[in-house]
Design a protein around this motif. Structure first.
Motif, short mmCIF file in Angstrom:
data_model
loop_
_atom_site.label_atom_id
_atom_site.label_comp_id
_atom_site.label_asym_id
_atom_site.label_seq_id
_atom_site.Cartn_x
_atom_site.Cartn_y
_atom_site.Cartn_z
N SER A 42 14.23 -35.77 -2.60
CA SER A 42 13.26 -36.86 -2.60
C SER A 42 11.95 -36.36 -2.00
N PRO A 43 10.85 -37.07 -2.20
CA PRO A 43 9.57 -36.64 -1.61
C PRO A 43 9.63 -36.53 -0.09
N VAL A 44 10.36 -37.47 0.55
CA VAL A 44 10.48 -37.41 2.02
C VAL A 44 11.23 -36.16 2.44
N ALA A 45 12.32 -35.83 1.69
CA ALA A 45 13.09 -34.63 2.00
C ALA A 45 12.26 -33.37 1.78
N ALA A 46 11.39 -33.39 0.76
CA ALA A 46 10.53 -32.23 0.49
C ALA A 46 9.57 -31.98 1.65
N LEU A 47 9.03 -33.04 2.22
CA LEU A 47 8.14 -32.89 3.37
C LEU A 47 8.89 -32.32 4.57
N ALA A 48 10.13 -32.81 4.77
CA ALA A 48 10.94 -32.29 5.87
C ALA A 48 11.27 -30.82 5.66
N ASP A 49 11.55 -30.45 4.41
CA ASP A 49 11.86 -29.05 4.10
C ASP A 49 10.64 -28.15 4.34
N GLU A 50 9.45 -28.64 4.04
CA GLU A 50 8.25 -27.86 4.31
C GLU A 50 8.10 -27.57 5.79
#
Length: 432
Positions: A150-158
């Motif tokens: 998800s977009p939120v998970a992508a930000l956390a991964d960054e």
């Protein structure tokens, strides 16, 4: 009554011992037992030692038969040698393993942590000891990515990948391990794009599906099954070669240019008030900061968040400074940076920190320039990309040339760049 004792001739026995040692080492080395990961294995390679010694003994016997030198040696001595040698080899191998383990535990040699990035399920199935044996000798530092998509998970991964990159830089890690599903190409591309800024190799470890197909062979040959997804720009051997050449050539250059440097220092002191040497913070290999040294050619000493690039007929440049800049004499103190290890003779030119931050936002590949040490001169400079970079096109062309150099490095190329640099200096192009 005089008793005469003949001194035995030990030379043939020394010769056979040296030959046996050479054959044994070649045999063991050919099977990879002198590689660092194998040497770090706690278990003793009993079968390998016995088989290598058995082959060595057969080769010695064959050589003695072909050369008809058997009568020159005592049979008892040869039998004792054949029986005692394996025991001594076992003892030497055990001692070397213990000594190496002690040296590593005290961080004398070979110690470096391992960065492991992956999903929780894939990471949990890996054995830390096997990772240490196959890929390094430090601690395993784990960075877990989100299992969600998800977009939120992508930000956390960054954020996780940024932390992993910062840790790898601080600890001087040479490799990054990825524990991700091989079929998840989108996440793999996402991770690889973030790792491009690191001058390290990256390995994709076998995932759960591959391990099940090979019946967990990855626990025994993990590195063989791992896939390299990113390579370091220079191998450790190439780094040693380049560093050795830098030290030798920089020392000779300092001796040759020392009279010019002395005259320049006097001229700067007489020309205008201020220090002889200009110091400014720059980013070097792997974004590590260092202080670059130059002869002062301006009336200002900018070293902050705002640094104005020099322009043609810049009023800040002193009279003697114009001469020094046109002939690139102001760069000579950087030979001390080379000897210190902050710079190389040849490499991408380092920019002021303020310009680095600006250029990194403009070009995604800009930070790749810092995969090698910065240089006094480089492929970009000897191809005319010198001086100021007033537009994106100028810096993009310089980055393109720098990346070509990194991808095609060789000692011959460094020599060609050094020779061509003198030609560019004589032309006095783009230097002001």
């Amino acid at each position: 009554m005089l008793v005469r004792h003949d001194t035995p001739n030990l030379l043939p026995y020394c010769a056979i011992g040296i030959l046996a040692g050479l054959l044994y080492v070649l045999r063991m080395g050919g099977r990879g037992h002198y590689r660092f990961p194998d040497a770090m294995e706690p278990r003793l390679e009993t079968s390998a030692i016995m088989s290598c010694w058995f082959v060595t003994a057969l080769l010695l016997a064959l050589l003695a038969f072909l050369l008809k030198i058997g009568p020159s040696y005592s049979r008892g001595a040869l039998i004792a040698f054949g029986l005692l040698a394996p025991l001594l080899l076992f003892a030497a191998r055990s001692l070397s393993k213990a000594s190496l383990a002690a040296a590593v535990s005290h961080r004398i040699v070979g110690w470096r942590p391992i960065v492991l990035i992956g999903l929780s399920g894939e990471v949990a199935a890996l054995r830390r000891q096997r990772l240490l044996t196959q890929f390094g000798t430090g601690d395993v530092k784990i960075f877990l990515l989100s299992d969600a998509d998800s977009p939120v998970a992508a930000l956390a991964d960054e954020s996780v990948l940024s932390s992993a990159s910062d840790f790898a830089r601080r600890q001087d890690c040479r490799e990054v391990l990825l524990a991700l599903p091989w079929t998840d190409t989108g996440r793999l591309d996402f991770v690889r794009s973030h790792l491009r800024a690191l001058p390290t190799g990256a390995w994709l470890l076998p995932d759960a599906n591959i391990r099940s197909l090979t019946r967990n062979a990855s626990s025994e040959c993990l590195r063989t099954l791992a896939i390299p997804v990113q390579s370091a720009p220079l191998t450790e051997a190439q780094c040693v070669i380049k560093r050795t050449a830098d030290i030798i050539l920089a020392t000779l250059a300092l001796l040759f240019f020392s009279p010019i440097m002395a005259i320049t220092a006097i001229a700067i002191k007489l020309d205008s008030p201020g220090p002889i040497i200009f110091r400014q913070d720059r980013k070097g290999f792997n974004k590590k900061r260092f202080t670059i040294l130059k002869f002062r050619t301006m009336t200002v000493q900018e070293n902050g968040p705002a640094v104005a690039q020099a322009t043609r007929d810049d009023p800040r440049v002193t009279e003697i400074g114009r001469i020094l800049r046109s002939m690139s004499v102001d760069e000579l103190p950087q030979l001390f940076n080379v000897l210190k290890g902050d710079m190389s003779l040849v490499g991408p030119r380092p920019h002021a920190l303020a310009h680095d931050d600006q250029f990194e936002k403009m070009l995604s590949d800009y930070s790749v320039r810092q995969h090698v040490k910065p240089g006094i001169t480089g492929w970009a400079q000897c191809n005319g990309a010198r001086g100021a970079t007033p537009s994106v096109d100028h810096i993009a062309e310089r980055v393109r040339l720098d990346l070509w150099y990194i991808n095609n490095w060789s000692l011959k190329l460094d020599a060609q760049i050094l020779v061509k640099t003198f030609s560019e200096v004589l032309k006095q192009r783009n230097a002001y």
